[in-house]
Structure formats: structure tokens, C-alpha cells
Design a protein around this motif. Structure first.
Motif, PDB file in Angstrom:
ATOM      1  N   ALA A  87       0.784  -1.118   0.035  1.00 40.30           N
ATOM      2  CA  ALA A  87       0.052   0.033  -0.075  1.00 40.30           C
ATOM      3  C   ALA A  87       0.956   1.118  -0.131  1.00 40.30           C
ATOM      4  N   ALA A  88       0.360   2.238  -0.649  1.00 37.55           N
ATOM      5  CA  ALA A  88       0.879   3.544  -0.459  1.00 37.55           C
ATOM      6  C   ALA A  88       0.085   4.799  -0.336  1.00 37.55           C
ATOM      7  N   PHE A  89       0.339   5.970   0.331  1.00 39.35           N
ATOM      8  CA  PHE A  89      -0.466   7.013   0.499  1.00 39.35           C
ATOM      9  C   PHE A  89       0.176   8.466   0.116  1.00 39.35           C
ATOM     10  N   CYS A 109       1.410  12.638  -9.017  1.00 39.63           N
ATOM     11  CA  CYS A 109       2.639  11.691  -8.842  1.00 39.63           C
ATOM     12  C   CYS A 109       2.148  10.111  -8.692  1.00 39.63           C
ATOM     13  N   ASN A 110       0.795  10.087  -8.445  1.00 38.93           N
ATOM     14  CA  ASN A 110       0.180   8.557  -8.209  1.00 38.93           C
ATOM     15  C   ASN A 110      -0.017   7.794  -9.351  1.00 38.93           C
ATOM     16  N   GLN A 111      -0.100   8.745 -10.361  1.00 36.22           N
ATOM     17  CA  GLN A 111       0.062   7.986 -11.934  1.00 36.22           C
ATOM     18  C   GLN A 111       1.436   7.563 -12.070  1.00 36.22           C
ATOM     19  N   THR A 112       2.405   8.117 -11.811  1.00 43.84           N
ATOM     20  CA  THR A 112       3.800   7.803 -12.100  1.00 43.84           C
ATOM     21  C   THR A 112       4.037   6.592 -11.143  1.00 43.84           C
ATOM     22  N   ILE A 162       5.091   0.799  -9.848  1.00 44.09           N
ATOM     23  CA  ILE A 162       5.125  -0.330  -9.003  1.00 44.09           C
ATOM     24  C   ILE A 162       3.845  -1.222  -9.068  1.00 44.09           C
ATOM     25  N   GLY A 163       2.803  -0.898  -9.783  1.00 44.92           N
ATOM     26  CA  GLY A 163       1.787  -1.601  -9.820  1.00 44.92           C
ATOM     27  C   GLY A 163       0.508  -1.547  -9.120  1.00 44.92           C
ATOM     28  N   ILE A 164       0.510  -0.681  -8.079  1.00 49.62           N
ATOM     29  CA  ILE A 164      -0.408  -0.377  -7.268  1.00 49.62           C
ATOM     30  C   ILE A 164      -0.811   1.199  -7.248  1.00 49.62           C
ATOM     31  N   ALA A 165      -2.259   1.320  -7.042  1.00 48.82           N
ATOM     32  CA  ALA A 165      -2.547   2.872  -6.889  1.00 48.82           C
ATOM     33  C   ALA A 165      -2.426   3.214  -5.597  1.00 48.82           C
TER      34      ALA A 165
END
Length: 405
Positions: free
Chosen positions: A29-31, A47-50, A55-58
Motif C-alpha cells: 500500500a501507498a498513500f 505523482c500517483n500516476q507515476t 510499482i503496479g498499485i494505485a
């Protein structure tokens, strides 16, 4: 099963990517709120698009300065799905600490409090390891109370801390970049740092040069893009900027050199003329300046999308360095995909932890978790400018140490 990793303030994935490329870790997970600057809204940074593209997760778009800890725990529990949290990354924004921003010498930026929040998140989530990277001023600037809060809070919760300031060119980054790294561990796990990983070794002079990192890329004019790499693209230059750039000497030239040619003052902007008249140049010659081929680049900062913000021009081509070129100098592999507007792609690079370094940090964490020290040659991220043969015994690297510092 791989060790779990969660990334707060995940940005374009620079820190996550090092763990993503290590077989012993899984980023679950990322935030990130995707805020480019305080005046811009959520999502503006893109940046979440990049992050997703690499990384393969949103990442979850959330304001980590406002979210209630219980709500955050619910997000994390869902991502972990019954597993333990092994590594928590929390690279809070460094803008409020950086000495490059004049206000930071006297004003405590509200974003600095996110370091404190990171400590509170860690106490609530209980990762085995906490990783934080930030500007050096976090540890030795005017507002070190934020770090002291983190240290006191983490130690009270049973964590051991190892922290220090590192010149990243000593570890193979082709850039003069000085950063603070904090590693906190619990349950008797020993924290490790980059000096321990590189003990007895250093990198060759050649490995950390601009030439090594970008000279193989095809030549472009300003405003052009490469037909096989959409990230090898540079903004257009206005006519006046292009005429100025043509007259700045290659390989480290500066606008100061224009004073040596006939009618050179005609190409100076008002701020340059004021600097000349006052006799106080300071770091001003770096703006609109060219990089040197056989030195590391200057520090790549978030506003690297304009020649006037620093020495970000190509050593000999008449343009700003491309997204791909600055990405390579920032330790991203050549295959990394940047998304969003052109100016945001540059920000994604300047804001990031260099993946070339985060891959080494991932190896440090695995060393702490397993007790097995990795072979240094296995800590070199594929696709970057650093290659295993660049590693040399420490006693043959004295010249490199002087060059990097």
C-alpha cells in the motif's frame, strides 16, 4: 512470503521502487495527497500516476496531515490482510527543512510537523522497521525539535534508532546530494546504515559523472522528444533563452561567461545585471548554467523544470536536460515511466528518493531482518548508471571521496 512494505508520502515511488525490485519485499500500500505546493489542491501533482505505472498499485489519495489514526489503521489493516507490517516508509516532505528556501532559516513550515505525525503513525502501526529520508536540516537545522520528538517517541515505544547525514555520491549516485537517513527498528532488530553496507569499498570517479549517466542518449533540440522514449523530452525555449544558451560555453559554462564576449551583456536578464553591478554573485552563476560532463550533477530539486532554477542545462546541447536525463542523474533506471504534465514529471524526479539508493536501503532492511549481510555487488539496481565493476576497494578511492564531497 515476502516482507510487507507500506509507503507514506509515496510520491512518484522513488523509495518504494527499491523495495519493489528486491525479492524479499512486497509493497502492499501507498498513500499520498499529490499536492505540489501548499497553494495547489489534492491531485495536482499527479505523482500517483507515476507510482502506479512503475510499482503496479494505485496509492490512496489522502491528506496524511489530517487523517485520523484510527482511519489510517483501517486502510493499513485492509492492505495487510492479516499479515504483519515489516517495513514502514515515511519520507515526509523536505521543503520546509531545506536550506535552499530562505524562509526556512526563520520560519517553521507547517509541513515539518509531518515528521511528528510519522512517529505517531509508527507507534500506532508497529512496523518492525521505520525508514525516513529527508533534507540534512532535519538533523542539524533550526527546527530539529521535530526529529527530537520522533526520536523520543520511537525510543519510548521500544525502537532503536540509527541516523546520520550522507553524501549520496559516495554510494554511486551521479549527483551531489546530501540527505538525512533515519532507520528505526524494534524487537531487538539491529538498525543498519549505508556506511556499513559500503564498509571497505567506494565507487570509481567515472561512475558518478554526468557523462556516465546520460552521454549515451540521443541528441535532441529543445522541445523535441525521442521517438522511442517518451520521457526523453525537454521543454521548448523562448527565443531569448535559446540565444543566451547558444552563447554559454559547453561543459560547465555559466552566464558569467557571457561577460567575456562582445555584446554579452545584451543576453543577461535584469537579475543577472544586478548581481554583476553589486559584485555579489553567490550561487547565482548556477542559474542557466550547464552541467559538467566529468563531475556529478548539482543537487536536483523539485523545481528543475526550468533553466533559470539551477544548473540544469545539458553540458553541450542548447536546452534543459530532459526528463529522462534528470531521472538517470537522480538514480532512476532508464526504463522508469513518468506520467502527468511535463512540469510535474520534473517535480516527480526532484522530490524523489533516488531508487539507486533505495535499492541499497532495501538490502539494509533485509540484512537487519535476516542477520545476513548482502554482497555489495548484488545491491546495484539494474538499469541505472552504477554497475558492479564500479565498486573498488576503499584504499584506491581517495580521489573519488574528494570529488564527491
Amino acid at each position: 512470503m515476502p516482507n510487507t512494505v507500506i509507503d507514506f508520502f509515496s510520491g512518484s515511488g522513488g523509495m518504494s521502487y527499491g523495495f519493489h525490485c528486491h525479492d524479499s519485499f512486497e509493497v502492499v500500500a501507498a498513500f499520498d495527497a499529490q499536492v505540489g505546493k501548499p497553494s495547489s489542491g489534492k491531485g495536482s501533482l499527479q505523482c500517483n500516476q507515476t507510482y502506479l505505472a512503475n510499482i503496479g498499485i494505485a496509492p490512496t489519495e489522502v491528506d496524511l496531515s489530517q487523517i485520523e489514526i484510527n482511519e489510517l489503521k483501517q486502510h493499513v489493516a485492509k492492505a495487510l490482510n492479516g499479515r504483519e507490517l515489516d517495513v514502514m516508509i515515511s519520507c515526509a516532505p523536505c521543503t520546509g527543512f531545506s536550506r535552499a528556501k530562505s524562509n526556512n532559516h526563520t520560519l517553521d513550515d507547517p509541513r515539518n510537523s509531518l515528521v511528528r505525525r510519522s512517529a505517531d503513525f509508527a507507534v500506532a502501526l508497529q512496523p518492525k522497521i521505520l525508514i525516513m529520508e529527508n533534507a540534512r536540516e532535519l538533523l542539524q537545522g533550526n527546527f530539529t525539535e521535530h526529529f527530537l520528538y520522533l526520536k523520543k517517541t520511537m525510543e519510548a515505544a521500544g525502537y532503536s534508532l540509527k541516523y546520520g547525514i550522507h553524501f549520496l555520491s559516495l554510494f554511486g549516485l551521479p549527483q551531489k546530494r546530501e540527505r538525512a537517513l533515519i532507520v528505526a527498528t524494534k524487537d531487538g532488530i539491529e538498525p543498519r546504515d549505508l556506511e556499513q553496507l559500503w564498509e571497505g569499498h567506494c565507487v570509481s570517479n567515472e561512475a558518478i559523472t554526468v557523462r556516465r549517466a546520460i552521454s549515451h542518449l540521443p541528441a535532441l533540440e529543445a522541445g523535441q522528444s525521442c521517438n522511442y522514449d517518451e520521457c526523453h523530452i525537454s521543454p521548448k525555449l523562448k527565443y531569448a533563452s535559446f540565444e543566451r544558451m547558444k552563447r554559454i560555453p559547453p561543459d560547465g559554462g555559466s552566464w558569467i561567461d557571457l561577460l567575456k564576449i562582445k555584446n554579452g551583456k545584451d543576453y543577461l536578464i535584469p537579475s543577472m545585471l544586478r548581481s554583476v553591478e553589486s559584485g555579489r554573485l553567490g550561487s547565482h552563476p548556477d542559474v542557466y548554467g550547464r552541467m559538467w560532463w566529468d563531475k556529478p550533477s548539482i543537487t536536483i530539486k523539485r523545481e528543475c523544470s526550468h533553466n533559470g532554477n539551477g544548473r540544469y542545462s545539458h553540458p553541450e546541447q542548447h536546452r534543459l536536460c530532459t526528463v529522462r536525463e534528470l531521472g538517470l542523474l537522480q538514480g532512476f533506471p532508464e526504463s522508469y515511466k513518468f506520467r502527468g504534465t511535463l512540469s510535474n514529471m520534473y517535480r516527480h524526479i526532484g522530490d524523489a528518493v533516488p531508487p539507486l539508493i533505495s535499492f541499497q536501503i532495501a538490502h539494509l532492511c533485509n540484512w537487519s531482518l535476516t542477520g545476513i549481510k548482502p554482497q555489495l555487488r548484488n545491491c546495484i539496481l539494474p538499469g541505472c548508471s552504477l554497475i558492479p565493476k564500479d565498486i573498488t576497494p576503499r584504499n584506491s578511492g581517495e580521489n573519488q571521496l574528494r570529488m564527491a564531497l
